[in-house]
Every structure is written in C-alpha cells, then in structure tokens.
Design a protein around this motif. Structure first.
Motif, PDB file in Angstrom:
ATOM      1  N   ARG A 125       0.904  -1.029   0.057  1.00  0.00           N
ATOM      2  CA  ARG A 125      -0.071  -0.144  -0.081  1.00  0.00           C
ATOM      3  C   ARG A 125       0.777   1.355   0.035  1.00  0.00           C
ATOM      4  NH1 ARG A 125      -4.703  -2.243   4.029  1.00  0.00           N
ATOM      5  NH2 ARG A 125      -5.395  -3.933   2.642  1.00  0.00           N
ATOM      6  N   GLY A 126       2.060   1.220   0.342  1.00  0.00           N
ATOM      7  CA  GLY A 126       2.999   2.170   0.482  1.00  0.00           C
ATOM      8  C   GLY A 126       3.749   2.420  -1.115  1.00  0.00           C
ATOM      9  N   ASP A 127       3.513   1.290  -1.891  1.00  0.00           N
ATOM     10  CA  ASP A 127       4.365   1.289  -3.190  1.00  0.00           C
ATOM     11  C   ASP A 127       3.549   2.612  -4.197  1.00  0.00           C
ATOM     12  OD1 ASP A 127       5.733  -0.660  -5.551  1.00  0.00           O
ATOM     13  OD2 ASP A 127       3.847   0.262  -6.136  1.00  0.00           O
ATOM     14  N   HIS A 128       4.440   3.138  -4.827  1.00  0.00           N
ATOM     15  CA  HIS A 128       4.173   4.418  -5.686  1.00  0.00           C
ATOM     16  C   HIS A 128       2.996   4.172  -6.633  1.00  0.00           C
ATOM     17  CE1 HIS A 128       4.126   7.844  -8.114  1.00  0.00           C
ATOM     18  NE2 HIS A 128       4.472   7.525  -9.193  1.00  0.00           N
ATOM     19  N   ASP A 129       3.256   2.845  -7.281  1.00  0.00           N
ATOM     20  CA  ASP A 129       2.477   2.256  -8.472  1.00  0.00           C
ATOM     21  C   ASP A 129       1.185   2.143  -7.860  1.00  0.00           C
ATOM     22  OD1 ASP A 129       4.054   2.959 -10.676  1.00  0.00           O
ATOM     23  OD2 ASP A 129       5.202   0.999 -10.307  1.00  0.00           O
ATOM     24  N   ALA A 130       0.793   1.394  -6.779  1.00  0.00           N
ATOM     25  CA  ALA A 130      -0.281   1.277  -6.084  1.00  0.00           C
ATOM     26  C   ALA A 130      -1.084   2.497  -5.693  1.00  0.00           C
ATOM     27  CB  ALA A 130      -0.180   0.227  -4.901  1.00  0.00           C
TER      28      ALA A 130
END
Length: 291
Positions: free
Chosen positions: A80-85
C-alpha cells in the motif's frame, strides 16, 4: 455523415485531443466552417475511445505496472506504500469530479455548452491561464538574476489533495474550448509539478473518464440508433492512428518547450470566432455558415 466528413473529423480529433487546444472545440468548429451538421457530443465521446486506445498502448508499461501494484495492494498491506499502487488510487480519486459533473451536466454538455460564443470565450480565457502557468513553470526552471532555479515536483510527490485538484481541472473540459490536457497540465504547473509529470498524469487520468463517457454514449447511441456507425467507427480508427503519433511527439516536446505557441493560437482563434459570430458569418447555435 459522409465518409469524407468522418475522415476529416477523425483526423481533427486525433491531432487535437492531446494538445492544449480543445479537441471538442475543433470538432465543433470544423463542422461549422465546413457547413456540416454538428457531429455532437456522442460522436466526440465515441471517437475519443480511439484516442484513449492510443494512450493505453503508448503508456501500456506504466498502466500494466499500476494495475498490477494496485490489485496486489488490495490484499497485501505491504504494497500500500508502493508508488504505483498509490497511483492507481489517485487515478480513481481524480476521476470522481468529472464522473459526477459529467452525469449531472449531461443536458448542458449536449446543448448550451456547445454555443460557439462559449467555446470562443473558453479558448481565450483558458489560453491565458495556460500562459500564466507556463511562465511560472519557466521561472522556476530557469531561475533569474537573483533567484536560483526551483526544483519542481514529480509524480512521486502526488497526493490525494493534488489528485482531486487535477480532477476538478479535468472536469472543466466538459465545456468545449477548455481542453482536457490544457486544463489538467496547467493545473499541475500551478501546483508546482514538472511539465512531463503533469502531462503524464493528465493522460493517465483521462483514461477512466473518457472510456466511461465513450461507452456510455455508445450504449445510448445503440439504443436510439442515431449514429452513422460506419463513418463514426472509421473516424475512431483515424483518431487512434493520428492520436498515437501526437502523443509520441508531445511527450518529447513538452519536457523543455514553452506552451506559448498554443496560447497565442487559442487566443487568436477565439477572437476570430467571436468576430465571425458577431458579424453573422457563423451561427453560434448550429454548425452552419450563416447565409
């Protein structure tokens, strides 16, 4: 609609959809100057499916990566902290304003908003707004005698608040003459984003809204049988091919070029339209040259 009309209008749609000059305005004006019937909001929405197909193919790697990360984040908290997500959620959030206003203002979009005087006014006003945003971005990028260049934001800095502002800017493009790319990119520049970042998010943000609008109009047109399907589909294919070429050129051009040529073009075109309508050469309410 004749096949020649569909060829011309499809080409106009593809060439102007991604430039900050308003494709809906140019479709309306092309019909008006040619003495053709107004192609209407349904034709515009359906042919935009072609230009959005060009976006899907050109940004296919970005889109595939965003969808994969967003889908995984639904079940994997660590993603959930991933930029794409996060970009997946930001595209959804940014699409809310145009979705709500598009349904609410449907009758106005297909009626009063297509008045040439409204189109001309929007060409001029938004052109000036784009020019101011462009100058602010240029000042940050180049600095000055007593000021160092300022670092502008990238999509890594995009948050929900900025996504909603982008979305509100995009919603303004429901009025012919505003320009989806012009409104969203200038909004991004005002918020301090780099030109390329603003353009990239603008194109990604347009995908849900344009596809939803096109499919909605497609369903409505199939039920009412009021669309010339052969020419409309032909125009959609032409819009796809020409639109893809424009995206490839524009993404290279935008990184270090000024928007001012588009600004002067918009203002000049708006002034000419107002002059022709005032002189009675063009009818503001119908795509017909006045007698």
């Amino acid at each position: 609609m004749s096949w020649f009309e569909s060829l011309v209008l499809g080409l106009v749609q593809g060439l102007t959809e991604f430039l900050p000059v308003s494709s809906s305005a140019h479709l309306r004006l092309t019909a008006a100057f040619s003495g053709w019937e107004d192609p209407g909001a349904a034709f515009t929405a359906i042919t935009q499916i072609g230009t959005e197909a060009a976006v899907l193919i050109y940004f296919r790697k970005d889109i595939g990566r965003i969808i994969a990360a967003w889908t995984r984040s639904l079940v994997d908290k660590s993603m959930r902290g991933d930029h794409d997500a996060q970009m997946g959620w930001l595209v959804i959030v940014g699409s809310i304003p145009i979705g709500v206003l598009g349904v609410t203002l449907k009758d106005q979009i297909e009626g009063p908003f297509r008045d040439l005087r409204v189109t001309a006014t929007m060409l001029i006003v938004v052109g000036i707004v784009i020019g101011i945003a462009d100058r602010l971005a240029a000042r940050d990028e180049t600095g000055g005698r007593h000021r160092a260049p300022k670092q502008r934001k990238t999509l890594e800095n995009l948050r929900v608040k900025d996504g909603l502002i982008y979305g509100l800017c995009q919603a303004c493009a429901l009025i012919p003459g505003v320009s989806r790319s012009g409104a969203t990119i200038s909004g991004g520049l005002f918020m301090g984003y780099r030109r390329e970042a603003a353009a990239r998010y603008s194109f990604l943000l347009a995908i849900p809204a344009v596809l939803a609008s096109g499919l909605f109009e497609l369903k409505d047109a199939m039920e009412n049988d009021d669309v010339s399907w052969g020419p409309t589909l032909f125009a959609t294919v032409i819009a796809f091919v020409s639109g893809y070429a424009v995206i490839a050129w524009f993404m290279k051009w935008i990184s270090n070029k000024s928007f001012m040529p588009f600004v002067w073009y918009r203002v000049a075109l708006g002034v000419v339209i107002i002059g022709l309508v005032t002189a009675g050469v063009l009818s503001p309410h119908a795509a017909e040259v006045a007698e």
